[in-house]
Design an enzyme around this catalytic site. Structure first.
Site, PDB file in Angstrom:
ATOM      1  N   GLU A  95       0.806  -1.228   0.000  1.00  0.00           N
ATOM      2  CA  GLU A  95       0.000   0.000   0.000  1.00  0.00           C
ATOM      3  C   GLU A  95       0.837   1.275   0.000  1.00  0.00           C
ATOM      4  OE1 GLU A  95      -2.950  -0.433  -0.702  1.00  0.00           O
ATOM      5  OE2 GLU A  95      -3.073  -2.551  -0.251  1.00  0.00           O
ATOM      6  N   GLY A  96       1.885   1.296  -0.795  1.00  0.00           N
ATOM      7  CA  GLY A  96       2.802   2.429  -0.808  1.00  0.00           C
ATOM      8  C   GLY A  96       3.934   2.168   0.160  1.00  0.00           C
TER       9      GLY A  96
END
Length: 577
Positions: free
Chosen positions: A429-430
């Site tokens: 997620e990043g």
């Protein structure tokens, strides 16, 4: 490798940090009574320890398998997921209008911590569904909610996020998957996606993929992205399952960890007949994507907490029984490692629960200003929760291997699995570097940190008795954090980027120390009133003191790295590195 849900600890953090009793005073959460919360934590603990945890090692050794486009999970996984659905666990925090229980996200977070500690690979399935629930709740039409949302909330169907493509990676704007309009108002999706968690499996009857794609003539970059519902099986008008959609899993990744979580490469529209349904409007995909991702980032941070807790329990049990002249738990350095594991885990848990409670208040506070303040706090804390807590997960799992010594490097003990499973979370997620840049570049300019720091300093002044000795450590760390924040607020470019990661670490350590001090203060009050378990409460005070003595000086020492700038990073030419 047994697991016991830390219910006393969870309840204490929910009360003292998330202020669950205060949340229960809000009309939206009035059902969250103390008795119900206790029952939920107890029953979730039984499911996690008795059903999910025994499959953790089996899943690691057997893994997910792909044959002829069908992914199968190890024996027991389908039954475990069915037990999760039957217990209504997927419905906890979801909207009652669509079959949810409407309970606080903070409480659902505690339950998810338990299932993730027990079996991270299996817990990823409902975690991805939660992201789909958030997107559909916020951006779906009434028909889409009726068709898909109720089934995902019940857990009968699962959901995924389809963002990443081979050539795009973090640069979502470079994606090439296309969506072409059909005469009936639907769209035809064509393209491929990689790293799709639980993109294909055999534990539920349908999978609802949320797929980012470009429509004809859309603007370049992220402005031209739309989001589509793409079900594995099409849904008939009466809600029954229809024909298989034109999508397939073409491969699954062979990974360092979470072996029983199928990470899929998905292909859409090989026969030019993949049906999709737009959600949220044309070119509005990024807004819907961030609805999914912001929720997922908190949950990924929680994965760090969960694996840290599991690794700590495992290492503690081993240290109590392993004899090297005497039990190794009696050696100071082993105690140092165990206290480090405990302190970091409890700090990350408190941060994550505080973040979840801020999300709750952003939705449920009656006063609009209070809602905006809560949303600003949630926005500020989310990158810290994700990055700090997942880094902690890796560090604590690594210490667990160290406590096992040579046996920790041997797969049979299971200590290595915690480390391998934890390692994906700082990437999900990043990456954590992206989270640090988000904190510095987007969240600090919003200035919510000012009132947070003010609240922290006010709490320092309230520390009494044994906890008063924590105040000097806290003051020094906060003073350094304020200096670093001011320096970054006045800076820009590569210099800020160079300091972002040490700044996020500094932020997490300082906030974590504050939250542990708040718990120590509450523990002192309960001890003085003769309430609660004295051994547990005394341990909370000691843990806060250990953290203050060992980790808050590290936070203050990070002021130099934060403010050093980028010059040294680029002083060696590329070809000489």
């Amino acid at each position: 490798m047994t697991y016991t849900a830390p219910i006393t600890e969870q309840r204490f953090v929910l009360e003292t940090i998330a202020d669950l009793p205060g949340l229960a005073q809000l009309p939206r959460f009035e059902a969250a009574t103390a008795d119900l919360v206790d029952a939920i934590l107890e029953e979730a603990g039984k499911l996690s320890a008795g059903v999910f945890a025994p499959l953790n090692r089996i899943g690691d050794t057997e893994g997910a398998k792909l044959a002829n486009g069908v992914v199968t999970l190890p024996a027991g996984f389908r039954e475990a997921y069915a037990a999760y659905v039957e217990g209504g666990w997927m419905t906890l925090g979801a909207d009652p209008a669509w079959g949810g229980q409407g309970l606080p996200f903070a409480l659902a977070t505690a339950v998810q911590e338990q299932t993730t500690s027990a079996n991270m690979a299996l817990s990823l399935c409902p975690m991805l569904s939660q992201g789909a629930i958030e997107a559909l709740t916020a951006h779906g039409s009434e028909d889409q909610k009726q068709t898909y949302l109720t089934k995902i909330i019940s857990g009968e169907w699962t959901g995924t996020m389809n963002l990443t493509e081979p050539q795009a990676g973090t640069d979502v704007g470079a994606l090439r998957t296309v969506a072409t309009p059909a005469e009936d108002g639907t769209w035809r999706i064509k393209g491929s996606k990689i790293f799709i968690t639980w993109g294909e499996h055999d534990v539920a009857d349908n999978i609802i993929h949320l797929v980012l794609a470009r429509t004809p003539g859309s603007p370049k970059g992220t402005k031209g992205i739309s989001l589509f519902i793409v079900p594995k099986f099409l849904v008939n008008a009466d809600g029954s399952l229809g024909a298989r959609n034109d999508l397939r899993c073409v491969s699954i990744e062979h990974k360092l960890g979470i072996h029983s979580s199928p990470t899929c490469t998905m292909s859409y529209g090989d026969n030019d007949d993949c049906v999709g349904y737009m959600i949220g409007g044309e070119n509005a995909g990024m807004r819907a994507m961030f609805t999914m991702m912001n929720h997922a980032r908190i949950n990924v941070g929680l994965q760090g907490v969960s694996i840290a807790e599991r690794a700590y329990q495992h290492a503690l049990a081993y240290a109590k029984e392993r004899v090297q002249v005497r039990r190794i738990i009696e050696f100071p350095d082993v105690r140092r490692m165990l206290m480090t594991m405990r302190g970091l885990t409890e700090a990350a848990r408190a941060l994550t629960y505080l973040n979840a409670a801020a999300v709750d208040r952003a939705h449920a506070e009656v006063d609009e200003l209070a809602r905006r303040e809560a949303q600003a706090l949630a926005d500020l804390l989310t990158p810290v929760t994700k990055a700090f807590s997942t880094d902690i997960g890796v560090e604590v799992a690594s210490l667990g291997v160290q406590i096992f010594g040579g046996m920790g490097f041997i797969e049979e003990t299971g200590a290595a699995q915690h480390y391998r499973d934890a390692r994906i979370a700082p990437i999900y997620e990043g990456t954590n570097g992206i989270q640090a840049m988000d904190l510095v570049g987007r969240k600090l300019p919003q200035a919510r940190w000012k009132s947070l720091f003010s609240d922290m300093r006010a709490d320092f002044a309230l520390l009494l008795g044994e906890t008063a000795g924590l105040a000097p450590y806290l003051e020094d760390a906060l003073a350094a954090l304020e200096s670093a924040t001011t320096w970054l607020a006045e800076g820009s470019g590569d210099d800020n980027a160079a300091g972002a990661t040490p700044y996020l670490r500094m932020f997490g350590l300082t906030v974590g120390g504050w939250l542990l001090a708040k718990q120590a203060s509450a523990a002192t009050q309960r001890l003085n009133a003769g309430e609660g378990d004295p051994a547990f409460l005394k341990a909370k005070i000691v843990t806060a003191r250990f953290f203050a003595e060992q980790f808050l000086p590290q936070a203050a020492a990070l002021l130099g790295p934060v403010t050093r700038g980028a010059e040294t990073l680029f002083a060696i030419p590329d070809e000489s590195l």
